[in-house]
Design an enzyme around this catalytic site. Structure first.
Site, PDB file in Angstrom:
ATOM      1  N   TYR A 249      25.101  -4.417  83.289  1.00 42.17           N
ATOM      2  CA  TYR A 249      24.298  -5.239  82.660  1.00 42.17           C
ATOM      3  C   TYR A 249      24.193  -5.397  81.047  1.00 42.17           C
ATOM      4  CZ  TYR A 249      19.989  -7.860  80.780  1.00 42.17           C
ATOM      5  OH  TYR A 249      19.122  -8.554  80.057  1.00 42.17           O
TER       6      TYR A 249
ATOM      7  N   TYR B 145       7.975  -5.994  75.685  1.00 38.81           N
ATOM      8  CA  TYR B 145       7.433  -5.075  75.086  1.00 38.81           C
ATOM      9  C   TYR B 145       6.429  -5.276  73.903  1.00 38.81           C
ATOM     10  CZ  TYR B 145      10.455  -2.427  78.117  1.00 38.81           C
ATOM     11  OH  TYR B 145      11.533  -2.074  79.230  1.00 38.81           O
TER      12      TYR B 145
END
Lengths: 171, 157
Positions: free
Chosen positions: B26, B127
């Protein structure tokens, strides 16, 4: 001037904290040090050490004087799932008046040796970008700046955020 | 969908190795992965582990088309801040994050640190929305590494 590099012992904890605070002061962040001698003792010299420490001490001018702790490095082992074990250098400091004598290089050499003996593939650490002398010190020795070259950003959740995340979610 | 979160054990290493590779693919950096299933077994499950793992698992009826029920993992280890003491470093995340805060607090830690690549905006935004802050941006901290020949060179007298 003779200096000796050795593993820290429980009796060195007051000096370790002193040097941690001196380094924080140099970075203008002394008020951020909340660690106590009690915690350093428990965390470094209990059944499961959370860190390891090496210190450099210098013999006083008179042989009756106690040797003086003038430098230290605090490190632990971390894990990169791509390449395995790393040695993480958390703190590294030599008192101002004792710089330029090769003490810092001696500490780094010892740690690099240790990294290789324990089959670590790298030694990692964090440097503030405005700390030019330190950045140059490390780059001269072949360190790569992963933040600049690969775009790594260091993130942190502090205690308040951890408490919020850990709270059960409302249905 | 029901899923369970549990501590990783030795038998999970095969799936952890698979998922490490998936995450690296990824990030378009699969060729950098050198760690094998055997390394994970030795380094994570011997007397002195260098990391700990957490696995997210779904029931049989929800397994992937390749037949996997282990659909996420996190690798972490205890680190130490010379300013505030015990900390946890989250090395890899490929699973939902609800448990991370709980684990860190239970171990008496004051902070949870991790890195994010700057092009990974969805992760960064996630986050930040959860209450973390970007230390590289706010304090100018750069992550550095000395490896290979540079490390060998440093080790010589």
């Amino acid at each position: 001037m003779e200096y000796k590099l050795r593993k820290a012992e429980p009796r060195d904890v007051p000096d370790i904290l002193r040097l941690v605070k001196e380094l924080a002061k140099y970075e203008e962040m002394e008020h951020q040090v909340t660690l106590t001698e009690k915690e350093l003792l428990e965390d470094g010299f209990g059944d499961t050490p959370f860190y390891h420490c090496i210190i450099t001490e210098i013999q006083g001018e008179k042989s009756s004087e106690d040797p003086k702790v003038v430098g230290f490095a605090m490190y632990y082992f971390t894990y990169d799932p791509w390449v395995g074990k790393q040695l993480y250098l958390e703190e590294f400091y030599v008192m101002d008046e004792y710089r330029g004598l090769g003490i810092g290089s001696g500490i780094l050499r010892h740690l690099s040796n240790l990294a290789m003996k324990t089959r670590c593939t790298g030694m990692m650490f964090v440097v503030a970008e405005n700390n030019e002398p330190s950045v140059q010190f490390y780059k001269r020795r072949g360190a790569e700046d992963l933040s600049q070259e690969e775009g790594w950003r260091l993130f942190r959740f502090d205690k308040d955020s951890l408490v919020k995340m850990a709270a059960p979610s409302e249905e | 969908m029901d899923f369970s979160i549990r501590a990783a054990n030795l038998d999970d290493c095969k799936d952890i190795a698979r998922m490490i590779m998936e995450l690296a693919e990824y990030e378009k950096l699969a060729e950098h992965v050198k760690v094998t299933q055997k390394d994970l077994e030795q380094d994570g499950f011997s007397k002195n582990p260098f990391f700990h793992g957490i696995i997210a698992e779904v029931p049989e009826q929800h397994k992937t088309k390749e037949g996997h029920t282990k659909i996420g993992y996190a690798l972490y280890f205890y680190s130490y801040s010379s300013w505030s003491g015990r900390a946890i470093y989250m090395e890899d995340l490929y699973v939902m994050p609800e448990f991370r805060g709980t684990l860190a607090l239970a171990a008496g830690c004051h902070q949870l640190d991790f890195t994010v690549l700057d092009w990974n905006k969805p992760s960064m935004d996630f986050y930040l929305s959860q209450g973390s802050f970007d230390i590289t941006a706010t304090m100018g901290y750069h992550c550095m590494r000395c490896e290979g020949e540079a490390l060998e060179h440093l080790a010589q007298p």
